[in-house]
Design an enzyme around this catalytic site. Structure first.
Site: not given
Length: 334
Positions: A206, A208, A263, A273
């Site tokens: 996607h 941002d 990304h 993570r």
């Protein structure tokens, strides 16, 4: 940290592993914010990558470690307890579902507003006997990140030679700024060993929609950015630095000179993570259009003017991988 009880990984998105996903990280721009000439490097990184890493950023390690500690406390709770802080509508705890249009990921998260002086009463009870520790950690971190983001945006204005130098930063520093803060947890996925030649998507590809995103993660890999040729660059983790991502709105404000980068995050087999992302957005009523000071000669605007509210509402109706700006691009007359 065990989050998803007996998950069925076939229900999640998978991608094929290829050499293009293991490119050398040497090309990733690294910007030293302590250098006087970094404004030119910042502009070049936004034009060529839409992404860069900043070092010598001045954010106290204490702010980073305290927030990560509080986040780990929360995500270590039983799922039934965390769900009491949800659903994310829009703010709160979310698990697996991303947005309202069917996207799913190997992720759980807390989505918070980034406005100052927040109390986060909805979540405070889940952070031990001293919820003020969580409130202090979040507010201290966001305050420091906003200052750094403002500095970066002003350096970008300097590098573009446009005035006033706060033409970008004033949008995210405004008291009515529609900025948000997200803490993601990608749990380990031991079942990845059964997926020969494939990777599990933690958060799908996607761009941002905001002006700028500032990301920090722990020392676990997973983040990838898309290059101009469509291949994916794996970004080595660096828990002492920050990664900055150009958003759709900044692409429009610069009339396409800066590129919002696609990304995604891939799941990790054995390590959790934790990532913390500040999304700097303008006030809802702010009109977004290319800056006149950047329009040279008879240069035409590539985009229709829109308010941030209009773009945010439109983005919420799309899937992650959709080209959100496509609806606002001007089509040349034929």
């Amino acid at each position: 940290m065990v989050v998803l009880s007996k998950p069925v990984i076939e229900h999640y998105s998978l991608v094929k592993i290829s050499k293009s996903q293991t490119l050398s990280p040497s090309g990733t721009p690294i910007i030293d914010l302590s250098k006087q000439d970094c404004k030119y490097q910042l502009v070049k990184a936004c034009q060529e990558f839409g992404f860069f890493k900043v070092i010598n950023h001045g954010i106290p390690n204490e702010f980073i470690s305290k927030l990560e500690t509080e986040a780990i406390k929360f995500f270590s709770l039983p799922l039934s307890e965390k769900e009491k802080a949800g659903p994310a509508s829009p703010f709160g705890y979310g698990n697996k579902n991303i947005g309202q249009n069917g996207d799913v990921g190997w992720v759980e998260y807390l989505l918070l507003t980034a406005n100052p002086g927040l109390h986060y009463d909805k979540f405070a009870a889940f952070f031990g006997v001293s919820p003020e520790n969580f409130l202090y950690a979040v507010n201290s971190y966001i305050s420091a990140i906003k200052e750094m983001g403002s500095e970066i945006l002003e350096l970008l204005a300097d590098g573009l030679n446009i005035q006033p130098r706060n033409v970008f930063s004033k949008l995210v520093m405004n008291e009515q700024s529609d900025s948000v803060f997200r803490v993601n947890h990608y749990p380990p996925c031991p079942q990845l060993g059964d997926l020969t030649g494939k990777n599990l998507i933690g958060f799908g590809e996607h761009t941002d929609p905001q002006i700028i995103s500032i990301l920090r993660s722990n020392n676990t890999s997973g983040l990838q950015i898309s290059l101009k040729d469509g291949s994916w660059l794996s970004v080595p983790p660096d828990q002492n630095s920050f990664f900055v991502i150009v958003g759709d709105s900044l692409q429009v404000l610069t009339n396409g000179r800066f590129k919002s980068v696609r990304h995604r995050v891939l799941a990790n087999g054995f390590q959790s993570r934790i990532s913390m992302i500040y999304f700097g957005g303008p006030p809802l009523s702010e009109r977004i259009a290319p800056l006149p000071s950047l329009m040279k000669g008879e240069e035409d605007s590539l985009y229709k003017e829109f308010t941030w509210f209009e773009y945010k509402r439109s983005a919420c109706k799309t899937r992650l991988e959709d080209n959100r700006l496509g609806l606002f691009e001007k089509i040349a007359a034929t």
